[in-house]
Design a protein around this motif. Structure first.
Motif, PDB file in Angstrom:
ATOM      1  N   LEU A 263     -75.161  34.269 -51.778  1.00 22.10           N
ATOM      2  CA  LEU A 263     -74.106  35.158 -52.258  1.00 22.10           C
ATOM      3  C   LEU A 263     -74.602  35.858 -53.523  1.00 22.10           C
ATOM      4  O   LEU A 263     -74.826  35.210 -54.547  1.00 22.10           O
ATOM      5  N   VAL A 264     -74.804  37.164 -53.403  1.00 21.57           N
ATOM      6  CA  VAL A 264     -75.297  37.971 -54.519  1.00 21.57           C
ATOM      7  C   VAL A 264     -74.095  38.663 -55.146  1.00 21.57           C
ATOM      8  O   VAL A 264     -73.203  39.123 -54.421  1.00 21.57           O
ATOM      9  N   PHE A 265     -74.033  38.724 -56.482  1.00 22.74           N
ATOM     10  CA  PHE A 265     -72.835  39.320 -57.081  1.00 22.74           C
ATOM     11  C   PHE A 265     -73.139  40.046 -58.378  1.00 22.74           C
ATOM     12  O   PHE A 265     -74.129  39.747 -59.058  1.00 22.74           O
ATOM     13  N   VAL A 266     -72.281  41.024 -58.679  1.00 16.31           N
ATOM     14  CA  VAL A 266     -72.310  41.715 -59.978  1.00 16.31           C
ATOM     15  C   VAL A 266     -70.869  41.858 -60.451  1.00 16.31           C
ATOM     16  O   VAL A 266     -69.942  41.785 -59.647  1.00 16.31           O
ATOM     17  N   GLY A 267     -70.689  42.077 -61.753  1.00 16.41           N
ATOM     18  CA  GLY A 267     -69.354  42.328 -62.298  1.00 16.41           C
ATOM     19  C   GLY A 267     -68.770  41.095 -62.950  1.00 16.41           C
ATOM     20  O   GLY A 267     -69.423  40.075 -63.096  1.00 16.41           O
ATOM     21  N   GLU A 268     -67.521  41.213 -63.323  1.00 14.17           N
ATOM     22  CA  GLU A 268     -66.824  40.144 -64.041  1.00 14.17           C
ATOM     23  C   GLU A 268     -65.457  39.913 -63.412  1.00 14.17           C
ATOM     24  O   GLU A 268     -64.897  40.827 -62.831  1.00 14.17           O
ATOM     25  N   PRO A 269     -64.859  38.712 -63.547  1.00 12.94           N
ATOM     26  CA  PRO A 269     -65.393  37.550 -64.248  1.00 12.94           C
ATOM     27  C   PRO A 269     -66.253  36.672 -63.333  1.00 12.94           C
ATOM     28  O   PRO A 269     -65.835  36.334 -62.232  1.00 12.94           O
ATOM     29  N   LYS A 270     -67.410  36.290 -63.837  1.00 11.85           N
ATOM     30  CA  LYS A 270     -68.299  35.400 -63.063  1.00 11.85           C
ATOM     31  C   LYS A 270     -67.663  34.020 -62.918  1.00 11.85           C
ATOM     32  O   LYS A 270     -67.964  33.283 -61.979  1.00 11.85           O
ATOM     33  N   GLN A 271     -66.762  33.688 -63.880  1.00  7.32           N
ATOM     34  CA  GLN A 271     -66.081  32.394 -63.829  1.00  7.32           C
ATOM     35  C   GLN A 271     -65.323  32.228 -62.508  1.00  7.32           C
ATOM     36  O   GLN A 271     -65.204  31.125 -61.980  1.00  7.32           O
ATOM     37  N   LEU A 272     -64.826  33.353 -61.995  1.00  9.21           N
ATOM     38  CA  LEU A 272     -64.093  33.323 -60.720  1.00  9.21           C
ATOM     39  C   LEU A 272     -65.002  32.781 -59.610  1.00  9.21           C
ATOM     40  O   LEU A 272     -64.585  31.959 -58.780  1.00  9.21           O
ATOM     41  N   ILE A 273     -66.245  33.225 -59.603  1.00  7.14           N
ATOM     42  CA  ILE A 273     -67.211  32.789 -58.589  1.00  7.14           C
ATOM     43  C   ILE A 273     -67.601  31.328 -58.834  1.00  7.14           C
ATOM     44  O   ILE A 273     -67.674  30.526 -57.896  1.00  7.14           O
ATOM     45  N   ALA A 274     -67.813  30.998 -60.108  1.00 11.42           N
ATOM     46  CA  ALA A 274     -68.163  29.620 -60.451  1.00 11.42           C
ATOM     47  C   ALA A 274     -67.062  28.659 -59.990  1.00 11.42           C
ATOM     48  O   ALA A 274     -67.328  27.634 -59.357  1.00 11.42           O
ATOM     49  N   ASP A 275     -65.803  29.017 -60.278  1.00 11.43           N
ATOM     50  CA  ASP A 275     -64.676  28.156 -59.902  1.00 11.43           C
ATOM     51  C   ASP A 275     -64.515  28.084 -58.384  1.00 11.43           C
ATOM     52  O   ASP A 275     -64.244  27.021 -57.829  1.00 11.43           O
ATOM     53  N   ALA A 276     -64.657  29.231 -57.724  1.00 11.24           N
ATOM     54  CA  ALA A 276     -64.418  29.280 -56.283  1.00 11.24           C
ATOM     55  C   ALA A 276     -65.396  28.402 -55.520  1.00 11.24           C
ATOM     56  O   ALA A 276     -65.031  27.762 -54.535  1.00 11.24           O
ATOM     57  N   PHE A 277     -66.658  28.362 -55.967  1.00 17.18           N
ATOM     58  CA  PHE A 277     -67.673  27.668 -55.184  1.00 17.18           C
ATOM     59  C   PHE A 277     -68.256  26.440 -55.880  1.00 17.18           C
ATOM     60  O   PHE A 277     -69.158  25.794 -55.338  1.00 17.18           O
ATOM     61  N   GLY A 278     -67.723  26.131 -57.085  1.00 13.08           N
ATOM     62  CA  GLY A 278     -68.187  24.952 -57.807  1.00 13.08           C
ATOM     63  C   GLY A 278     -69.673  25.016 -58.142  1.00 13.08           C
ATOM     64  O   GLY A 278     -70.382  24.015 -58.015  1.00 13.08           O
ATOM     65  N   LYS A 279     -70.145  26.210 -58.516  1.00 15.79           N
ATOM     66  CA  LYS A 279     -71.578  26.380 -58.818  1.00 15.79           C
ATOM     67  C   LYS A 279     -71.737  27.119 -60.141  1.00 15.79           C
ATOM     68  O   LYS A 279     -70.809  27.794 -60.598  1.00 15.79           O
ATOM     69  N   ASP A 280     -72.925  27.027 -60.695  1.00 20.27           N
ATOM     70  CA  ASP A 280     -73.256  27.800 -61.892  1.00 20.27           C
ATOM     71  C   ASP A 280     -73.456  29.262 -61.468  1.00 20.27           C
ATOM     72  O   ASP A 280     -74.376  29.567 -60.711  1.00 20.27           O
ATOM     73  N   ALA A 281     -72.582  30.142 -61.929  1.00 21.04           N
ATOM     74  CA  ALA A 281     -72.646  31.539 -61.504  1.00 21.04           C
ATOM     75  C   ALA A 281     -73.104  32.449 -62.641  1.00 21.04           C
ATOM     76  O   ALA A 281     -72.767  33.627 -62.677  1.00 21.04           O
ATOM     77  N   SER A 282     -73.881  31.895 -63.563  1.00 18.32           N
ATOM     78  CA  SER A 282     -74.318  32.722 -64.701  1.00 18.32           C
ATOM     79  C   SER A 282     -75.438  33.696 -64.307  1.00 18.32           C
ATOM     80  O   SER A 282     -75.686  34.672 -65.006  1.00 18.32           O
ATOM     81  N   GLY A 283     -76.090  33.449 -63.182  1.00 18.71           N
ATOM     82  CA  GLY A 283     -77.125  34.373 -62.700  1.00 18.71           C
ATOM     83  C   GLY A 283     -76.524  35.481 -61.846  1.00 18.71           C
ATOM     84  O   GLY A 283     -75.389  35.894 -62.072  1.00 18.71           O
ATOM     85  N   ASP A 284     -77.282  35.949 -60.846  1.00 16.98           N
ATOM     86  CA  ASP A 284     -76.743  37.004 -59.992  1.00 16.98           C
ATOM     87  C   ASP A 284     -76.625  36.590 -58.529  1.00 16.98           C
ATOM     88  O   ASP A 284     -76.314  37.414 -57.670  1.00 16.98           O
ATOM     89  N   SER A 285     -76.880  35.304 -58.229  1.00 16.76           N
ATOM     90  CA  SER A 285     -76.640  34.846 -56.862  1.00 16.76           C
ATOM     91  C   SER A 285     -76.522  33.325 -56.819  1.00 16.76           C
ATOM     92  O   SER A 285     -77.000  32.627 -57.720  1.00 16.76           O
ATOM     93  N   ILE A 286     -75.857  32.840 -55.768  1.00 18.72           N
ATOM     94  CA  ILE A 286     -75.799  31.392 -55.522  1.00 18.72           C
ATOM     95  C   ILE A 286     -76.072  31.144 -54.039  1.00 18.72           C
ATOM     96  O   ILE A 286     -75.778  32.000 -53.194  1.00 18.72           O
ATOM     97  N   TYR A 287     -76.638  29.996 -53.747  1.00 18.00           N
ATOM     98  CA  TYR A 287     -76.956  29.632 -52.364  1.00 18.00           C
ATOM     99  C   TYR A 287     -75.823  28.773 -51.808  1.00 18.00           C
ATOM    100  O   TYR A 287     -75.409  27.799 -52.433  1.00 18.00           O
ATOM    101  N   LEU A 288     -75.312  29.173 -50.647  1.00 18.08           N
ATOM    102  CA  LEU A 288     -74.195  28.448 -50.052  1.00 18.08           C
ATOM    103  C   LEU A 288     -74.558  27.972 -48.648  1.00 18.08           C
ATOM    104  O   LEU A 288     -74.397  28.702 -47.667  1.00 18.08           O
ATOM    105  N   PRO A 289     -75.053  26.733 -48.538  1.00 15.90           N
ATOM    106  CA  PRO A 289     -75.405  26.221 -47.209  1.00 15.90           C
ATOM    107  C   PRO A 289     -74.164  26.085 -46.335  1.00 15.90           C
ATOM    108  O   PRO A 289     -73.091  25.736 -46.832  1.00 15.90           O
ATOM    109  N   GLY A 290     -74.317  26.394 -45.055  1.00 19.50           N
ATOM    110  CA  GLY A 290     -73.204  26.253 -44.113  1.00 19.50           C
ATOM    111  C   GLY A 290     -72.194  27.388 -44.173  1.00 19.50           C
ATOM    112  O   GLY A 290     -71.241  27.406 -43.404  1.00 19.50           O
ATOM    113  N   VAL A 291     -72.385  28.342 -45.077  1.00 22.33           N
ATOM    114  CA  VAL A 291     -71.402  29.417 -45.225  1.00 22.33           C
ATOM    115  C   VAL A 291     -71.838  30.662 -44.440  1.00 22.33           C
ATOM    116  O   VAL A 291     -72.914  31.202 -44.653  1.00 22.33           O
TER     117      VAL A 291
END
Ligand SMILES: [Mn+2]
Length: 309
Positions: A263-291
């Motif tokens: 999941l690649v992302f830009v914009g704010e709030p990154k906290q929304l992405i961190a909370d939604a997927f329980g991951k560190d979203a301070s970069g520009d992407s997160i890996y989501l196995p099974g998604v």
């Protein structure tokens, strides 16, 4: 009454095109003057399916005139629908997505069912209305099911989708696995798509709480090539946010074989992405196995996280 327009969502995927064609065929078989239309260009995957079954693409329209009778398939959120919908005459909705804020002046026919594909619902309607399903229509509906369920791998896929696809494949005269892989491969071919096109091809706007977001998806057999262009993609996503007023842009780079998404992302709030997927979203992407599913594994999580933010 003028001819009914049957349309899928903007930036149409294979289900939006093929369900519009299939439902228009069903309506016409019942003596209703209906025509499939589309709100954007045809993807490579969809073109493969249309060519294979010698089906014509629906006519492209830019907006609906006032009082134009319209049936929505594969979506129900006004932001994803035809411009002018509020002044058009909405007759029906056949869909498999969350309800997203539509109001109507009159009571309408609605069939929304949590299955993997709108085409599954439409194939079922052929059966219960005892309408004859041509080889071409069966093939077109089958293609939509293969696409939406990623050949039954998506967590959105139900037993009903599988059973329906098997029936449709036998009417259409194709080997389900063989045709399915060939169609998905055609769609996964990035070819000469630019980062801006990749970001806009299969994209849908959503509101998460007070934030406006656009969530895009590209499905490939191997993510190496596309993730090598991550900087270009995020630049294109920044541009999209600036041009169309989104707070966030997200792109699912889905690996069909591995059944996962980056999941690649830009914009704010990154906290929304961190909370939604329980991951560190301070970069520009997160890996989501099974998604693999935007509808089931991305949008609800973001909706829920926004309500708590
Ligand atoms: Mn769909």
């Amino acid at each position: 009454m003028s001819k009914i327009f049957i349309t899928g969502h903007k930036n149409p995927d294979t289900d939006s095109i093929c369900s519009a064609l299939g439902y228009a065929a069903l309506k016409r078989s019942q003596g209703v003057e209906a025509v499939a239309v589309r709100l954007g260009s045809i993807s490579k995957e969809t073109q493969y399916a249309l060519d294979f079954f010698q089906a014509e693409a629906p006519e492209l329209i830019q907006s609906a005139e006032a009082k134009q009778p319209v049936i929505l398939v594969d979506h129900n959120e006004p932001a994803q629908s035809v411009d002018g919908l509020a002044e058009a005459e909405l007759l029906e909705i056949v869909d498999h997505h969350r309800l997203g804020g539509l109001n109507t002046a009159n009571p309408i026919f609605v069939h929304i069912e949590p299955v993997g594909c709108t085409a599954t619902i439409i194939a079922g309607m052929f059966e219960c209305r005892k309408a004859e399903l041509s080889k071409k229509t069966a093939g077109v509906l089958l293609s939509a099911i293969i696409s939406d369920t990623v050949l039954f791998k998506s967590p959105t896929c139900t037993e009903k989708d599988k059973k329906t696809a098997e029936k449709l494949a036998s009417i259409a005269g194709v080997d389900l696995q063989e045709y399915g892989m060939a169609m998905l491969k055609a769609g996964a071919d990035l070819g000469d798509l630019t980062p801006a096109q990749i970001v806009r091809t299969d994209s849908k706007p959503f509101s998460f709480g007070s934030y406006k977001a656009i969530v895009s998806q590209i499905s490939v057999m191997d993510t190496t090539d596309i993730l090598a262009q991550k900087n270009e993609l995020t630049a294109a996503m920044q541009e999209l946010c600036a041009a169309e007023g989104y707070d966030l842009a997200l792109l699912m780079v889905t690996d069909i074989m591995e059944e996962s998404s980056e999941l690649v992302f830009v914009g704010e709030p990154k906290q929304l992405i961190a909370d939604a997927f329980g991951k560190d979203a301070s970069g520009d992407s997160i890996y989501l196995p099974g998604v693999m599913s935007r509808k089931k594994q991305i949008v609800p999580q973001l909706t829920e996280a926004a309500a708590k933010l």
